[in-house]
Design an enzyme around this catalytic site. Structure first.
Site, PDB file in Angstrom:
ATOM      1  N   ASP A   8     -28.123 -43.760  15.984  1.00  0.00           N
ATOM      2  CA  ASP A   8     -28.508 -44.818  15.053  1.00  0.00           C
ATOM      3  C   ASP A   8     -28.261 -46.161  15.746  1.00  0.00           C
ATOM      4  OD1 ASP A   8     -29.420 -45.951  12.706  1.00  0.00           O
ATOM      5  OD2 ASP A   8     -27.928 -45.005  11.427  1.00  0.00           O
ATOM      6  N   GLU A  10     -26.981 -49.255  13.831  1.00  0.00           N
ATOM      7  CA  GLU A  10     -26.001 -50.154  13.217  1.00  0.00           C
ATOM      8  C   GLU A  10     -24.599 -50.019  13.803  1.00  0.00           C
ATOM      9  OE1 GLU A  10     -29.263 -49.623  10.156  1.00  0.00           O
ATOM     10  OE2 GLU A  10     -28.169 -48.329  11.529  1.00  0.00           O
ATOM     11  N   HIS A  60     -32.871 -44.276  13.797  1.00  0.00           N
ATOM     12  CA  HIS A  60     -32.760 -45.562  13.103  1.00  0.00           C
ATOM     13  C   HIS A  60     -34.103 -46.030  12.547  1.00  0.00           C
ATOM     14  CE1 HIS A  60     -31.664 -49.628  12.067  1.00  0.00           C
ATOM     15  NE2 HIS A  60     -32.640 -50.091  12.839  1.00  0.00           N
ATOM     16  N   HIS A 104     -22.612 -45.478  11.141  1.00  0.00           N
ATOM     17  CA  HIS A 104     -22.067 -46.567  10.316  1.00  0.00           C
ATOM     18  C   HIS A 104     -21.535 -46.044   8.994  1.00  0.00           C
ATOM     19  CE1 HIS A 104     -25.714 -46.193   7.921  1.00  0.00           C
ATOM     20  NE2 HIS A 104     -26.367 -46.143   9.070  1.00  0.00           N
ATOM     21  N   HIS A 115     -24.817 -48.565   4.701  1.00  0.00           N
ATOM     22  CA  HIS A 115     -25.824 -48.035   3.791  1.00  0.00           C
ATOM     23  C   HIS A 115     -25.885 -46.530   4.005  1.00  0.00           C
ATOM     24  CE1 HIS A 115     -28.080 -48.398   7.553  1.00  0.00           C
ATOM     25  NE2 HIS A 115     -28.875 -47.454   7.090  1.00  0.00           N
ATOM     26  N   GLU A 133     -24.093 -40.988   6.124  1.00  0.00           N
ATOM     27  CA  GLU A 133     -25.139 -40.242   6.817  1.00  0.00           C
ATOM     28  C   GLU A 133     -24.536 -39.185   7.730  1.00  0.00           C
ATOM     29  OE1 GLU A 133     -28.063 -44.156   6.803  1.00  0.00           O
ATOM     30  OE2 GLU A 133     -27.289 -43.415   8.701  1.00  0.00           O
TER      31      GLU A 133
END
Length: 281
Positions: A8, A10, A60, A104, A115, A133
């Protein structure tokens, strides 16, 4: 030794603002470079740890962020969206270990750019507990008998991963100072930490605990609007259990990720339509 990497953006060192993680932002191109360098660090570490093959999944946003011509040619790449298994696309039961890079904190947690799958989801819960996630993707991995060996990102997801993933290597490359602010190590330092962490995780893969997915799974997603929840309730097996909440009971982890992917698209579409109307006023 077959290694799977889901990466990802972030949780990459040097990334902290929406301008960096959204395509079209002035900082996005630089974030692509940072993400690609950390991917290469993880790939290099995986091979140092004994990998014979490495598959990377660009996880991402639009899932086409990595700079392909700069990626370590020893690895194969899965990219593009939507993908049925989203951030775990390409993960199979013959993989020996999964590495989660650049991850993240979940929606509602005080992490950098926190998020859960969609910036439009208020929160995602499984069996009543808020999940990140990493935890959702780990459930899918566990259903295939694949352990999570590495999680990298900020200190918030690092703390969560330390509690959830027994024996996994945790690499913290930055400390959250708010939703879009961080104290980060230099990218060059982060790459070395990620490389070392990946090498250690792959070398120790055989000793990792193979968790078993407890079924069924009760998924709850807080949608961005009542309209989005109305649409979600049209999906067979889904119930609208609150003004903005969709709930479903699932018998397997593949359906879990598939449903999240569909709800992501519904949330995105409903918010895009709302923005068009708002901008006309």
């Amino acid at each position: 030794m077959k290694v799977y990497i889901s990466i990802d953006m972030e949780g990459i060192a040097g990334v902290a603002t929406l301008d960096q993680v959204v395509r079209g932002g002035t900082g996005y191109a630089r974030a692509q470079e940072l993400m690609t360098h950390e991917a290469n660090a993880a790939i290099a570490g995986a091979f140092e740890g004994g990998a014979t093959s490495v598959l990377v999944n660009d996880s991402h946003g639009t899932m086409d962020n990595l700079l392909h011509d700069r990626l370590d040619p020893r690895a194969r790449l899965v990219f593009g969206s939507p993908k049925a298994q989203c951030m775990a696309e390409g993960l199979t039961e013959d993989c020996d270990v999964a590495l989660f890079v650049g991850y993240h904190a979940p929606a509602g947690a005080p992490g950098v750019l926190a998020h859960t799958f969609s910036a439009h989801f208020g929160e995602v819960r499984i069996n009543g507990a808020r999940v990140s996630e990493a935890e959702v993707n780990a459930i899918y991995a566990a259903s295939l008998g694949v352990p999570v060996g590495l999680v990298t990102g900020d200190d918030v997801i690092g703390a969560i991963a330390s509690d959830v993933f027994a024996g996994a290597t945790i690499v913290t490359v930055k400390t959250a100072h708010g939703f879009s602010a961080t104290d980060t190590v230099a990218p060059s330092v982060a790459r070395e930490l990620v490389r070392e962490g990946a090498a250690r995780a792959v070398a120790d893969a055989a000793s990792l605990h193979r968790p078993v997915t407890a079924l069924p799974l009760t998924l709850e997603v807080d949608m961005p609007s009542p309209v989005a929840a109305e649409l979600g309730a049209c999906i067979p097996g889904c119930l609208r259990t609150a003004d903005r909440t969709i709930t479903a009971v699932l018998d397997n982890a593949a359906d879990l990720l598939g449903l999240i992917t569909v709800l992501y698209e519904l949330a995105q579409g409903s918010e895009n339509a709302r923005q068009v109307l708002t901008n006309r006023r």
